[in-house]
Scaffold this active site. Structure first.
Site, PDB file in Angstrom:
ATOM      1  N   PRO A 217       0.824  -1.208   0.000  1.00 35.95           N
ATOM      2  CA  PRO A 217       0.000   0.000   0.000  1.00 35.95           C
ATOM      3  C   PRO A 217       0.861   1.262   0.000  1.00 35.95           C
ATOM      4  CG  PRO A 217      -0.760  -1.580   1.645  1.00 35.95           C
ATOM      5  CD  PRO A 217       0.558  -2.067   1.149  1.00 35.95           C
ATOM      6  N   GLU A 218       0.412   2.263  -0.752  1.00 39.96           N
ATOM      7  CA  GLU A 218       1.146   3.522  -0.818  1.00 39.96           C
ATOM      8  C   GLU A 218       0.523   4.541   0.126  1.00 39.96           C
ATOM      9  OE1 GLU A 218       2.630   4.773  -4.500  1.00 39.96           O
ATOM     10  OE2 GLU A 218       2.567   2.793  -5.400  1.00 39.96           O
TER      11      GLU A 218
ATOM     12  N   LYS B  35       4.028   5.752   4.569  1.00 40.69           N
ATOM     13  CA  LYS B  35       3.429   4.419   4.540  1.00 40.69           C
ATOM     14  C   LYS B  35       3.230   3.837   5.938  1.00 40.69           C
ATOM     15  CE  LYS B  35       5.499   3.306   0.061  1.00 40.69           C
ATOM     16  NZ  LYS B  35       6.267   2.314  -0.699  1.00 40.69           N
TER      17      LYS B  35
ATOM     18  N   ARG C 273      12.512  -3.028  -8.432  1.00 35.59           N
ATOM     19  CA  ARG C 273      11.082  -2.747  -8.568  1.00 35.59           C
ATOM     20  C   ARG C 273      10.745  -2.427 -10.019  1.00 35.59           C
ATOM     21  NH1 ARG C 273       9.082  -1.178  -3.636  1.00 35.59           N
ATOM     22  NH2 ARG C 273       7.032  -1.595  -4.562  1.00 35.59           N
TER      23      ARG C 273
END
Length: 241
Positions: free
Chosen positions: A2-3, A51, A231
């Protein structure tokens, strides 16, 4: 993972339900938290920092959680059946009306020091300070630097790609090749996009659209692994030269 916008929404929901209420029950499967006496304290507020989700209690006690890839917070009415297995429960914070249940939460600490950069979703944001921190990573690629939560908090893999697309900047450009105007635009757009995504569901321009046509120019959206964390990054080679 989750951001910042997702954590912001979770914090807002939990705060609306729990703030000002007394904790009637506290359960945890995490040994580090068992020493903390949370039952009987009042939830003062729930907030997000990048976060991280912070639950503040009376008596100068706070609980920080980070969801990583698989963690989640659920909110239930008292006595309502949980939607996940009890084996996945890590934390329960119950009041007379609600139960906040943390499932599969890998990081949870009491009164921990939080060393992160300026929060893009904070009430205020010192843009010049964020730009200064980005400049400290002059030899690194801008796409990787934006994921560094010590530089700026809140941007994850999704919005790294989306923000740089909107700004027309190639994610593999090194910071030293970008001037202050470009970096300020990245920070401002990043804040605006995250703020908007806390209110409405975003329509991604490049994220997870590898091989599809760019919505602006029709070129093929590219995908490549990037940075020490390997990423995935999406970008348009024509719009982001």
């Amino acid at each position: 993972m989750p951001e910042g916008d997702t954590i912001f929404r979770i914090a807002r929901t939990l705060d609306e339900a729990l703030a000002g209420k007394v904790v009637t029950r506290f359960e945890t499967m995490l040994p580090k938290l068992e020493r903390g006496s949370i039952k009987g304290r009042t939830v003062q507020r729930v907030r997000s920092v990048g976060k991280n989700l912070i639950i503040e209690f009376s008596g100068d006690l706070s609980l920080r959680t980070h969801l990583r890839m698989n963690g989640s917070w659920h909110l239930y009415r008292a006595g309502e059946r949980w939607r996940k297995k009890r084996d996945d429960m890590r934390i329960v914070i119950a009041t007379a009306d609600f139960e906040a249940v943390g499932f599969n939460i890998p990081v949870a600490e009491l009164n921990s020091e939080l060393a992160v950069g300026p929060d893009l979703l904070g009430k205020t944001l010192d843009i010049d300070e964020v730009v200064r921190r980005i400049h400290e990573h002059a030899s690194e690629e801008i796409g990787s630097v934006l994921l560094n939560q010590h530089v700026v908090a809140g941007i994850g893999n999704i919005y790294k790609s989306e923000v740089l697309y909107v700004c027309g900047i190639n994610p593999f450009m090194r910071v030293e090749t970008l001037d202050d105007t470009a970096l300020q635009r990245i920070v401002k757009k990043g804040r605006a996009i995250l703020q908007r995504s806390t209110r409405e569901r975003p329509r991604f321009q490049v994220y997870e659209r590898g091989g599809q046509p760019c919505r602006k120019c029709g070129s093929r959206i590219e995908y490549k692994k990037q940075g020490p964390e390997i990423r995935g990054t999406y970008w348009c080679p024509k719009c982001q030269r």
